[in-house]
Write a protein that holds these residues in place. Sequence first.
Motif, PDB file in Angstrom:
ATOM      1  N   LYS A   1      25.775  97.466 -85.923  1.00 23.61           N
ATOM      2  CA  LYS A   1      25.192  97.416 -84.577  1.00 23.61           C
ATOM      3  C   LYS A   1      23.864  98.162 -84.532  1.00 23.61           C
ATOM      4  N   ASN A   2      23.821  99.306 -85.200  1.00 23.25           N
ATOM      5  CA  ASN A   2      22.562 100.061 -85.245  1.00 23.25           C
ATOM      6  C   ASN A   2      21.467  99.254 -85.946  1.00 23.25           C
ATOM      7  N   LYS A   3      21.839  98.578 -87.041  1.00 23.90           N
ATOM      8  CA  LYS A   3      20.865  97.746 -87.739  1.00 23.90           C
ATOM      9  C   LYS A   3      20.405  96.587 -86.855  1.00 23.90           C
ATOM     10  N   GLU A   4      21.365  96.001 -86.088  1.00 25.44           N
ATOM     11  CA  GLU A   4      21.009  94.897 -85.193  1.00 25.44           C
ATOM     12  C   GLU A   4      20.019  95.360 -84.132  1.00 25.44           C
ATOM     13  N   MET A   5      20.245  96.537 -83.547  1.00 24.69           N
ATOM     14  CA  MET A   5      19.335  97.065 -82.533  1.00 24.69           C
ATOM     15  C   MET A   5      17.944  97.314 -83.121  1.00 24.69           C
ATOM     16  N   MET A   6      17.912  97.856 -84.325  1.00 24.66           N
ATOM     17  CA  MET A   6      16.629  98.090 -84.973  1.00 24.66           C
ATOM     18  C   MET A   6      15.892  96.778 -85.235  1.00 24.66           C
ATOM     19  N   LEU A   7      16.640  95.755 -85.691  1.00 24.15           N
ATOM     20  CA  LEU A   7      16.018  94.447 -85.936  1.00 24.15           C
ATOM     21  C   LEU A   7      15.520  93.816 -84.646  1.00 24.15           C
TER      22      LEU A   7
ATOM     23  N   LYS B 251      14.498  95.424 -81.977  1.00 22.42           N
ATOM     24  CA  LYS B 251      13.281  96.134 -81.584  1.00 22.42           C
ATOM     25  C   LYS B 251      12.090  95.675 -82.420  1.00 22.42           C
ATOM     26  N   GLU B 252      12.311  95.557 -83.740  1.00 16.82           N
ATOM     27  CA  GLU B 252      11.228  95.086 -84.601  1.00 16.82           C
ATOM     28  C   GLU B 252      10.804  93.669 -84.227  1.00 16.82           C
ATOM     29  N   ASN B 253      11.789  92.811 -83.884  1.00 16.46           N
ATOM     30  CA  ASN B 253      11.469  91.441 -83.479  1.00 16.46           C
ATOM     31  C   ASN B 253      10.657  91.418 -82.185  1.00 16.46           C
ATOM     32  N   ALA B 254      11.038  92.290 -81.239  1.00  7.65           N
ATOM     33  CA  ALA B 254      10.294  92.355 -79.979  1.00  7.65           C
ATOM     34  C   ALA B 254       8.851  92.809 -80.223  1.00  7.65           C
ATOM     35  N   ILE B 255       8.690  93.777 -81.122  1.00  4.22           N
ATOM     36  CA  ILE B 255       7.335  94.247 -81.440  1.00  4.22           C
ATOM     37  C   ILE B 255       6.514  93.126 -82.073  1.00  4.22           C
ATOM     38  N   LEU B 256       7.142  92.377 -82.989  1.00  4.88           N
ATOM     39  CA  LEU B 256       6.441  91.274 -83.635  1.00  4.88           C
ATOM     40  C   LEU B 256       6.091  90.172 -82.638  1.00  4.88           C
ATOM     41  N   GLN B 257       7.026  89.880 -81.729  1.00  2.00           N
ATOM     42  CA  GLN B 257       6.744  88.862 -80.711  1.00  2.00           C
ATOM     43  C   GLN B 257       5.572  89.289 -79.832  1.00  2.00           C
ATOM     44  N   GLY B 258       5.538  90.579 -79.479  1.00  2.05           N
ATOM     45  CA  GLY B 258       4.415  91.068 -78.682  1.00  2.05           C
ATOM     46  C   GLY B 258       3.097  90.935 -79.417  1.00  2.05           C
ATOM     47  N   LYS B 259       3.113  91.250 -80.726  1.00  2.14           N
ATOM     48  CA  LYS B 259       1.881  91.113 -81.508  1.00  2.14           C
ATOM     49  C   LYS B 259       1.450  89.654 -81.607  1.00  2.14           C
ATOM     50  N   LEU B 260       2.430  88.739 -81.792  1.00  2.00           N
ATOM     51  CA  LEU B 260       2.098  87.316 -81.850  1.00  2.00           C
ATOM     52  C   LEU B 260       1.511  86.830 -80.529  1.00  2.00           C
TER      53      LEU B 260
END
Length: 210
Positions: A156-162, A164-173
């Motif tokens: 679950k912790n890994k899923e939350m981290m992923l 967050k990283e996905n949201a950051i990448l989507q924002g950059k895109l």
Amino acid sequence: MVRGKREMRRIEDTSSRQVTFTKRRGGLLKKAFELSVLCDAEVALVIFSTRGKLFEFSSRHCVQKTIDRYLMHSKDGAGGSKKDLYENVQHLKSETAALEKEIEFLESYNRKLLGDDLEAASCQELDELKNQIEKGLTNIRARKQRILSDQISELKNKEMMLLKENAILQGKLKELSQEKQSKRHTATAENINDQMAVETELAIGRPGTR
């Protein structure tokens, strides 16, 4: 002629020391022999040279017998140590025998836990084995449950981290897409302005002069 008294300290000269050792060793052995004969005493003498060579004398023709007699009659010396050693050996033998019995019992108990050698087991022993196995299974299940819970929490912790990283990448895109659109609109506006300027320039002047 009166002989001078020798100072009692180590002789530094090797040759002199060896000569003195040979002479005094012979005198000592002679005195031990005389004592044993004149006084009917049991005498044993052991000498080691500096090179480790053994010289011995015994009035009983066996130094070891005299040493054994000494050990048996010594009250506060080696005799007590020999007695203590014998008692320690006996104690160790008893402990070894007890440990062997315990090991044999544990091995038999382990085989029974595995389902072997149950023919001679009584009902009480079988009940004890059953309770022990059930207790072991309970502990195993609890341990397994803790391991699975820890793994789930980690996933679950890994899923939350992923996420967050996905949201950051989507924002950059999204920012990159908006930047590209802005550049495209800017380029289109510049092209339109250039075209208007060209048409305006062509329209200036008197008719028929071109």
